[in-house]
Scaffold this active site. Structure first.
Site, short mmCIF file in Angstrom:
data_model
loop_
_atom_site.label_atom_id
_atom_site.label_comp_id
_atom_site.label_asym_id
_atom_site.label_seq_id
_atom_site.Cartn_x
_atom_site.Cartn_y
_atom_site.Cartn_z
N HIS A 199 0.85 -1.21 0.00
CA HIS A 199 0.00 0.00 0.00
C HIS A 199 0.88 1.25 0.00
O HIS A 199 0.64 2.20 -0.74
CB HIS A 199 -0.86 0.07 1.28
CG HIS A 199 -1.95 -0.94 1.36
ND1 HIS A 199 -2.18 -1.69 2.48
CD2 HIS A 199 -2.90 -1.30 0.46
CE1 HIS A 199 -3.25 -2.47 2.29
NE2 HIS A 199 -3.68 -2.27 1.06
N LYS A 223 -16.61 -6.13 6.50
CA LYS A 223 -15.63 -6.84 7.32
C LYS A 223 -15.56 -6.19 8.70
O LYS A 223 -15.60 -4.98 8.80
CB LYS A 223 -14.23 -6.72 6.71
CG LYS A 223 -14.21 -6.85 5.23
CD LYS A 223 -12.88 -6.35 4.71
CE LYS A 223 -12.87 -6.34 3.20
NZ LYS A 223 -11.68 -5.71 2.67
N SER A 310 -3.25 -7.49 2.90
CA SER A 310 -3.52 -7.26 4.32
C SER A 310 -3.96 -8.56 4.98
O SER A 310 -3.60 -8.84 6.13
CB SER A 310 -4.62 -6.21 4.50
OG SER A 310 -4.18 -4.96 4.07
O1 PNS Z 1 -8.93 -2.35 0.62
P1 PNS Z 1 -10.28 -2.66 0.09
O2 PNS Z 1 -11.07 -3.51 1.03
O3 PNS Z 1 -10.24 -3.23 -1.30
O4 PNS Z 1 -11.05 -1.24 -0.01
C1 PNS Z 1 -12.36 -1.18 -0.46
C2 PNS Z 1 -12.88 0.24 -0.53
C3 PNS Z 1 -12.87 0.89 0.85
C4 PNS Z 1 -12.00 1.06 -1.46
C5 PNS Z 1 -14.30 0.15 -1.10
O5 PNS Z 1 -15.03 -0.74 -0.31
C6 PNS Z 1 -15.03 1.45 -1.20
O6 PNS Z 1 -14.80 2.22 -2.11
N1 PNS Z 1 -15.92 1.70 -0.21
C7 PNS Z 1 -16.72 2.89 -0.15
C8 PNS Z 1 -18.18 2.57 -0.44
C9 PNS Z 1 -18.49 2.68 -1.91
O7 PNS Z 1 -18.30 3.71 -2.52
N2 PNS Z 1 -18.95 1.59 -2.50
C10 PNS Z 1 -19.24 1.54 -3.90
C11 PNS Z 1 -17.99 1.23 -4.70
S1 PNS Z 1 -18.26 -0.12 -5.70
#
Ligand code: PNS
Length: 347
Positions: A199, A223, A310
């Site tokens: 990251h 999660k 992670s």
């Molecule tokens: O490290 P990760 O788990 O891949 O991160 C995921 C993250 C936080 C980037 C994603 O879940 C996200 O963008 N969450 C915000 C909610 C949202 O906008 N959801 C629609 C996107 S498809």
């Protein structure tokens, strides 16, 4: 005439040569008052410089260098003398010649100025004044200011830039602001549970491509993370501390809404092996439907991080293994302690 404030305060300037119309003390003082605390290094350009009083006052108040443009040989000599009196010989450059010609030279050299003064003779035709004004505004650095002194207000908008005009008796002073630089802001979102060396590599590489990077720590995730979003954000702050253009925020709700709030149109994600692509592609498409101007940019994970996740860090740490090298050294001890026995089963 004396320098009003700053390092050369009180220095008496050489007598004004015949034919030069100096900016009166009252106008000079009000003008510098309205520029306020603007003098923070940078280069100043003094056009139709006369005795150079405006440029020298700016040097005295903190500008680093000044270029003076003056057609008259006697006035140019007075500027050199005044620079000497104020102790600024090494910071001043006097260009003798017509303003139009000298602007061409500065343009071709790609010079940019933080502050520009122009006090054209009032007899110059309005059309010619407009031309000079437009050309000098193009020499301003983003956020810079140009001060235009004249007998009547300039056109409402010069080169698309609006000015603020003040009247001092028969003198009209207009201050223009250079175009504000639009910062290219990118969002690096993730769960960061915990932040890994992979990251960090992506965040650093993004910070070299964009003016500012906001690391967005997702809060409302399905999660259940061992650390709260605020705690995960604090760990990232610890390891991104040395980079001035990186900030860390907790993100609630939709990524696209967060991006709008932050003035960002780009999201940067790291991409590892093929398996990442499927879900990243889906998220990018969904985000584009929600915010059509939104772009997703991918940075390829460095080969040494292509296996790193992670969830792997959580699993190794939970079983008592060492995650040295997998997470930044500054947070190694915290990660080992927090995730020990916490279970590494989540993704
Ligand atoms: O490290 P990760 O788990 O891949 O991160 C995921 C993250 C936080 C980037 C994603 O879940 C996200 O963008 N969450 C915000 C909610 C949202 O906008 N959801 C629609 C996107 S498809």
């Amino acid at each position: 005439m004396r320098i009003i404030a700053g390092r050369a305060r009180g220095v008496r300037l050489a007598p004004v040569p015949d034919g030069v119309r100096p900016t009166s003390d009252r106008v000079r003082e009000s003008l510098f008052n309205s520029l306020g605390q603007f003098f923070d290094g940078g280069e100043v350009l003094d056009l139709y410089a006369g005795t150079g009083a405006l440029g020298i006052e700016a040097l005295s108040r903190g500008c680093e260098r000044a270029v003076f443009v003056e057609r008259s040989g006697r006035a140019a000599a007075a500027i050199r003398e005044n620079l000497r009196r104020a102790g600024f010989e090494v910071c001043g450059e006097v260009l003798r010649g017509e303003v139009g010609e000298m602007l061409g030279r500065l343009e071709s050299e790609g010079r940019r100025f933080y502050l520009i003064f122009a006090d054209p003779p009032y007899r110059i035709a309005r059309g010619a004044q407009g031309d000079v004004l437009e050309r000098l505004l193009a020499l301003l650095t983003p956020g810079g200011r140009a001060v235009w002194e004249s007998g009547e207000p300039p056109a409402e908008r010069a080169g698309g830039v609006r000015g603020v005009t003040r009247h001092y008796g028969g003198t009209v002073v207009t201050i223009f602001e250079g175009p504000e630089q639009e910062l290219r802001v990118a969002i690096c979102p993730g769960s960061f549970d915990p932040v890994t060396s992979g990251h960090l590599d992506v965040i650093q590489r993004a910070s070299e491509l964009f003016d500012h990077v906001v690391v967005a720590v997702g809060k409302n995730m399905r999660k259940s993370a061992k650390l709260s979003a605020e705690e995960r954000a604090r760990l990232i702050e610890k390891v991104t501390g040395p980079w001035d253009n990186v900030s860390v925020e907790v993100m609630e709700g939709l990524l696209v809404n967060f991006a709008r709030e932050q003035g960002a149109r780009v999201v940067v994600k790291g991409l590892r092996a093929g398996s990442d692509f499927e879900s990243e592609f889906q998220q990018a498409q969904l985000n584009r439907t929600l915010y059509p101007e939104f772009e997703t940019a991918f940075i390829m994970a460095a080969p040494e991080h292509s296996f790193l996740s992670s969830s792997a860090v959580r699993e190794i740490a939970s079983l008592g293994g060492s995650v040295k090298g997998l997470v930044p050294d500054e947070i190694l001890e915290t990660v080992q302690r927090v995730y020990l026995d916490a279970g590494g089963e989540q993704t």
